[in-house]
Design a protein around this motif. Structure first.
Motif, mmCIF file in Angstrom:
data_model
loop_
_atom_site.group_PDB
_atom_site.id
_atom_site.type_symbol
_atom_site.label_atom_id
_atom_site.label_comp_id
_atom_site.label_asym_id
_atom_site.label_seq_id
_atom_site.Cartn_x
_atom_site.Cartn_y
_atom_site.Cartn_z
ATOM 1 N N PHE A 93 2.215 2.577 5.799
ATOM 2 C CA PHE A 93 2.467 2.406 7.220
ATOM 3 C C PHE A 93 3.700 1.534 7.395
ATOM 4 N N ARG A 94 4.123 1.404 8.640
ATOM 5 C CA ARG A 94 5.285 0.574 8.946
ATOM 6 C C ARG A 94 5.012 -0.193 10.236
ATOM 7 N N ILE A 95 5.531 -1.397 10.335
ATOM 8 C CA ILE A 95 5.480 -2.191 11.558
ATOM 9 C C ILE A 95 6.864 -2.152 12.200
ATOM 10 N N THR A 96 6.929 -1.868 13.506
ATOM 11 C CA THR A 96 8.210 -1.874 14.194
ATOM 12 C C THR A 96 8.216 -2.933 15.298
ATOM 13 N N ASP A 97 9.421 -3.372 15.673
ATOM 14 C CA ASP A 97 9.554 -4.389 16.718
ATOM 15 C C ASP A 97 9.765 -3.725 18.074
ATOM 16 N N ASP A 98 10.079 -4.536 19.090
ATOM 17 C CA ASP A 98 10.182 -3.995 20.443
ATOM 18 C C ASP A 98 11.416 -3.136 20.650
ATOM 19 N N GLU A 99 12.305 -3.088 19.660
ATOM 20 C CA GLU A 99 13.451 -2.187 19.720
ATOM 21 C C GLU A 99 13.218 -0.922 18.903
ATOM 22 N N GLY A 100 12.036 -0.823 18.290
ATOM 23 C CA GLY A 100 11.721 0.340 17.469
ATOM 24 C C GLY A 100 12.236 0.245 16.052
ATOM 25 N N PRO A 102 12.273 -1.211 12.127
ATOM 26 C CA PRO A 102 11.263 -1.694 11.180
ATOM 27 C C PRO A 102 11.304 -3.207 11.053
ATOM 28 N N LEU A 103 10.136 -3.832 11.092
ATOM 29 C CA LEU A 103 10.043 -5.269 10.866
ATOM 30 C C LEU A 103 10.012 -5.509 9.361
ATOM 31 N N THR A 104 10.971 -6.279 8.858
ATOM 32 C CA THR A 104 11.069 -6.514 7.421
ATOM 33 C C THR A 104 11.017 -7.986 7.042
ATOM 34 N N ASP A 105 10.961 -8.861 8.039
ATOM 35 C CA ASP A 105 10.982 -10.297 7.760
ATOM 36 C C ASP A 105 9.679 -10.922 8.254
ATOM 37 N N ASP A 134 8.620 -1.990 0.901
ATOM 38 C CA ASP A 134 9.898 -1.595 0.323
ATOM 39 C C ASP A 134 11.049 -2.038 1.229
ATOM 40 N N ASP A 135 12.272 -1.685 0.853
ATOM 41 C CA ASP A 135 13.447 -2.139 1.587
ATOM 42 C C ASP A 135 13.529 -1.549 2.989
ATOM 43 N N ASP A 136 12.810 -0.465 3.239
ATOM 44 C CA ASP A 136 12.820 0.186 4.550
ATOM 45 C C ASP A 136 11.691 -0.289 5.454
ATOM 46 N N GLY A 137 10.963 -1.296 5.004
ATOM 47 C CA GLY A 137 9.876 -1.837 5.819
ATOM 48 C C GLY A 137 8.582 -1.066 5.749
ATOM 49 N N VAL A 138 8.434 -0.193 4.767
ATOM 50 C CA VAL A 138 7.193 0.577 4.596
ATOM 51 C C VAL A 138 6.270 -0.164 3.643
ATOM 52 N N TRP A 139 5.063 -0.444 4.123
ATOM 53 C CA TRP A 139 4.042 -1.082 3.296
ATOM 54 C C TRP A 139 3.190 0.008 2.640
ATOM 55 N N SER A 140 2.850 -0.163 1.364
ATOM 56 C CA SER A 140 2.057 0.862 0.691
ATOM 57 C C SER A 140 1.306 0.293 -0.499
ATOM 58 N N LEU A 141 0.284 1.045 -0.917
ATOM 59 C CA LEU A 141 -0.466 0.748 -2.127
ATOM 60 C C LEU A 141 -1.270 1.981 -2.509
ATOM 61 N N PRO A 142 -1.612 2.130 -3.795
ATOM 62 C CA PRO A 142 -2.433 3.276 -4.219
ATOM 63 C C PRO A 142 -3.779 3.241 -3.499
ATOM 64 N N ARG A 152 -11.341 1.935 10.430
ATOM 65 C CA ARG A 152 -10.328 1.173 11.155
ATOM 66 C C ARG A 152 -9.501 0.409 10.125
ATOM 67 N N VAL A 153 -8.185 0.531 10.263
ATOM 68 C CA VAL A 153 -7.234 -0.111 9.364
ATOM 69 C C VAL A 153 -6.488 -1.190 10.152
ATOM 70 N N TYR A 154 -6.575 -2.447 9.685
ATOM 71 C CA TYR A 154 -5.938 -3.580 10.356
ATOM 72 C C TYR A 154 -4.749 -4.079 9.534
ATOM 73 N N ALA A 155 -3.647 -4.346 10.219
ATOM 74 C CA ALA A 155 -2.519 -5.050 9.613
ATOM 75 C C ALA A 155 -2.432 -6.412 10.291
ATOM 76 N N ASP A 156 -2.576 -7.478 9.523
ATOM 77 C CA ASP A 156 -2.604 -8.844 10.052
ATOM 78 C C ASP A 156 -1.420 -9.598 9.447
ATOM 79 N N PHE A 157 -0.528 -10.116 10.309
ATOM 80 C CA PHE A 157 0.711 -10.705 9.800
ATOM 81 C C PHE A 157 1.302 -11.680 10.815
ATOM 82 N N VAL A 158 2.327 -12.415 10.364
ATOM 83 C CA VAL A 158 3.078 -13.335 11.225
ATOM 84 C C VAL A 158 4.559 -13.002 11.082
ATOM 85 N N PRO A 159 5.220 -12.560 12.158
ATOM 86 C CA PRO A 159 6.669 -12.318 12.080
ATOM 87 C C PRO A 159 7.419 -13.611 11.785
#
Length: 319
Positions: A93-100, A102-105, A134-142, A152-159
């Motif tokens: 999956f990927r997280i995006t900001d209010d400009e669409g 990818p959030l990478t930081d 990855d460098d494009d902001g895509v989070w993944s795992l096997p 339900r899949v939750y992504a919990d993070f702090v920008p």
């Protein structure tokens, strides 16, 4: 179109899509659960198309987390994952900001930049893992699913740019095909046995007030005093509201342990239930380098708060 409006349009679209998929979800989850999830998603959208920053539709209260793909201008993309039981693949999956973009930081919270929580609609199949970005902001795992159903899949993070703010918790649902076997109906339980450990939960979970919960870990009747730090504490607790699986704020008491420190058998947490009802709790603890997960189910109790609750400050970066 400004950022709040864009978010509102997205959330409104999400509610429509979610409602349309309810019939499909009903084939694998109880009807009341699908209804609760649909209402929870719709309740986060205002008439003007913006996001409602309130808890259970009540203005001025702290929002319940984990019921929407959008929060504070951040959006969780669709989750890509195997669509059937036993199929090996990748969850991403990927997280995006209010400009669409990818959030990478990200700022580290409990030693990780992102916590991924996955649980089935009936509260089973709980997993707490940490994917790689990855460098494009895509989070993944096997990933492989062990049982069919709606998850339900939750992504919990702090920008990183708001590292002093509260965690952002976004979620999506994923359908997994296969023969669905619902978990047996259960009431409440404050004891859990896992991997040879016996764990008990003490304290009252109170609706609308901060309360103290303490877990005690034993093995073969003896207190376990070799709990190791895990994610910046001697235990990590996730709490979900039964029915819609709203994500509750829970954090451990005490200072963060130093590397190599040991503790036990007790670990104390502070939490707050937003509404009366039944809640599902999942405790991760580590012994000898292995993480174990104890599970509980409790009902809230009435009252303004537990003893000493008002003396504890809240750490908005905890769980």
């Amino acid at each position: 179109m400004n950022a709040p409006a864009r978010i509102g349009v997205y959330a409104a679209g999400l509610a429509v899509v979610f409602g349309a998929s309810a019939a499909v979800a009903g084939a694998v989850v109880p009807e009341q659960t699908v209804t609760a999830w649909t209402q929870s998603t719709q309740s986060g959208v205002t008439e003007e198309g913006g996001m409602e920053h309130s808890q259970d539709g009540e203005a001025g209260t702290e929002p319940v987390r984990g019921l929407s793909a959008g929060q504070d201008g951040y959006l969780l993309s669709e989750v890509s994952a195997p669509d059937a039981v036993g199929s090996s693949g990748e969850l991403s999956f990927r997280i995006t900001d209010d400009e669409g973009a990818p959030l990478t930081d990200y700022a580290a919270s409990h030693e990780k930049e992102l916590h991924l929580i996955v649980v089935r609609s009936d509260g089973t199949g709980f997993r707490h893992v940490h994917p790689q970005m990855d460098d494009d902001g895509v989070w993944s795992l096997p990933w492989t699913w062990d049982a069919a159903g709606t998850y339900r899949v939750y992504a919990d993070f702090v920008p990183a740019d708001v590292s002093d703010g509260p965690d952002v918790t976004l979620s999506r649902t994923v359908q997994v095909a296969g023969d669905y076997e619902p978990a047996p109906a259960t009431g409440t339980s404050t004891t859990s046995s896992v991997d040879g450990f016996d764990v008990t939960l003490d304290g009252d979970l109170r609706a609308g007030a901060t309360s103290e919960l303490t877990v005690n870990v034993t093995r073969d009747g003896e207190p376990v005093t070799t709990l190791q730090p895990y994610l910046g504490a001697f235990g990590h607790l996730v709490a979900l509201r039964d029915g819609d699986l709203a994500y509750l704020h829970v954090h451990p008491e005490g200072a963060e342990p130093t590397p190599g420190a040991l503790s036990g058998p007790a670990v104390t947490f502070m939490t707050q239930a937003p509404t009366p009802g039944r809640y599902l709790l999942y405790l991760d603890f580590q012994v000898d380098g292995h993480v174990h997960t104890a599970t509980f189910a409790v009902n809230t109790t009435e009252g303004a708060g537990s003893a000493g609750a008002g003396d504890h400050g809240r750490d908005d970066h905890g769980h």
